[in-house]
Design an enzyme around this catalytic site. Sequence first.
Site, PDB file in Angstrom:
ATOM      1  N   LYS A 306     -30.558  18.044 -38.443  1.00  0.00           N
ATOM      2  CA  LYS A 306     -31.994  17.990 -38.164  1.00  0.00           C
ATOM      3  C   LYS A 306     -32.305  18.065 -36.670  1.00  0.00           C
ATOM      4  O   LYS A 306     -31.448  17.875 -35.816  1.00  0.00           O
ATOM      5  CB  LYS A 306     -32.614  16.752 -38.812  1.00  0.00           C
ATOM      6  CG  LYS A 306     -32.777  16.973 -40.326  1.00  0.00           C
ATOM      7  CD  LYS A 306     -33.611  15.930 -41.000  1.00  0.00           C
ATOM      8  CE  LYS A 306     -33.758  16.303 -42.489  1.00  0.00           C
ATOM      9  NZ  LYS A 306     -34.297  15.220 -43.297  1.00  0.00           N
ATOM     10  N   ARG A 341     -27.163  12.736 -47.485  1.00  0.00           N
ATOM     11  CA  ARG A 341     -27.494  14.103 -47.914  1.00  0.00           C
ATOM     12  C   ARG A 341     -27.099  15.044 -46.776  1.00  0.00           C
ATOM     13  O   ARG A 341     -27.670  14.947 -45.690  1.00  0.00           O
ATOM     14  CB  ARG A 341     -28.998  14.186 -48.207  1.00  0.00           C
ATOM     15  CG  ARG A 341     -29.477  15.531 -48.703  1.00  0.00           C
ATOM     16  CD  ARG A 341     -30.990  15.515 -48.922  1.00  0.00           C
ATOM     17  NE  ARG A 341     -31.456  16.788 -49.440  1.00  0.00           N
ATOM     18  CZ  ARG A 341     -31.774  17.828 -48.681  1.00  0.00           C
ATOM     19  NH1 ARG A 341     -31.663  17.743 -47.371  1.00  0.00           N
ATOM     20  NH2 ARG A 341     -32.191  18.952 -49.232  1.00  0.00           N
TER      21      ARG A 341
HETATM   22  C1  9MG Z   1     -35.340  18.103 -49.280  1.00  0.00           C
HETATM   23  N1  9MG Z   1     -35.018  17.276 -48.146  1.00  0.00           N
HETATM   24  C2  9MG Z   1     -34.920  17.668 -46.853  1.00  0.00           C
HETATM   25  N2  9MG Z   1     -34.625  16.622 -46.076  1.00  0.00           N
HETATM   26  C3  9MG Z   1     -34.520  15.550 -46.899  1.00  0.00           C
HETATM   27  C4  9MG Z   1     -34.257  14.199 -46.709  1.00  0.00           C
HETATM   28  O1  9MG Z   1     -34.041  13.702 -45.499  1.00  0.00           O
HETATM   29  N3  9MG Z   1     -34.243  13.388 -47.775  1.00  0.00           N
HETATM   30  C5  9MG Z   1     -34.486  13.866 -49.013  1.00  0.00           C
HETATM   31  N4  9MG Z   1     -34.473  12.989 -50.045  1.00  0.00           N
HETATM   32  N5  9MG Z   1     -34.755  15.144 -49.257  1.00  0.00           N
HETATM   33  C6  9MG Z   1     -34.780  15.969 -48.216  1.00  0.00           C
END
Ligand code: 9MG
Length: 367
Positions: A306, A341
Amino acid sequence: MKRSIYLQPTAIFWDRSGRRAVDEADLPEWKGLPLAGGRLSFAALDVLTRGSPETKRRTVVLGDAFSGDWGREALAAADILEQLSEPRARLAGLSLDRPRIMGIINVTPDSFSDGGEFQTTRDAVEHGLRLIEEGADILDIGGESTRPQADDVGLNEELRRVIPVVEGLRAKTDAVISVDTRKAEVMRQAARAGADILNDVSAFTHEPDSLEIAADSGLPVIVMHAQGDPKTMNDNPQYDDVVLDVYDYLESRVQACISAGIPKSKIIADPGIGFGKHLHHNVAVMAGLALYHGLGVPILLGASRKKMIGQLCNVDDAKERVPGSLACAIAGVAAGVQIVRVHDVKETKQAIEVWRACSAGTEKGLD
Ligand code: 9MG
């Protein structure tokens, strides 16, 4: 609802059974309490009190927390203290007493960090199978980019992108499949196609019937904090205290899910790194991650590649942000986050394994 008192577990350390020394004392406050029922424990609490203009912080070691007289504070925070150490339920068959890796599959032409790579169903399914081989416990499939300033995608286009990938993966693997969508109809069809989890970055607020459809599906849900819509969210985000405001929002969305009929054991909360947050907000949330265990549900962290990493290290190309992404994942699991994630599954798995071995003092792997 705005709380006045919040508890952030601190002095977090590994379960010490199996280490070379034996604990002399058996007092719980000396051993710490298990963090969310997992293998990390905490020995102290930061007690945060909302104030105007500033939040006040006081650190209390557990022994004092048990024996001291907190008066009204104890009552206000009693539910949080209980939830901080309660074990979390299994999620779609996965135990959450160790960190789980969610691998990202963006089926979008314009995703910020891997855009254009998985535009066909076959590519996306192959990528998903590769991520499982690399160690992903969960796959997260999305057909709408949520990067800042992204345009909305129409329902039919999103269905066309996502559903065949869910079907294709379901036919080939038992791995847990999550679908990242804000649309009720995508949720409905994804559940029918074999998805196991619904991940909504709008926390089921984008469409009026999404919460009901999610509840009807019987699937676990991820509620994420975002301020505003992806198109405008980073224009001018405003918070009194970002860490506590995110907590209050997540608590209210967890309550909304429960009221809609979703059991608490099927709810995951996510503070939403990068969603309506400037750099100083994002780093404050990262440093406050352990606070969110007070919600009593598993925590998911998504910081992979990010902008925050780019801003901290002056790296424009998202694909060059892997080392920073690993640092975020480790900061997350060290705070007891149950799911990270990520784009880079193999690298994240290695980083977590090594962190775990070196901080727990055991060679045992993640399983
Ligand atoms: C779809 N998406 C993109 N960034 C995300 C994040 O930080 N958390 C979750 N749950 N979905 C995300």
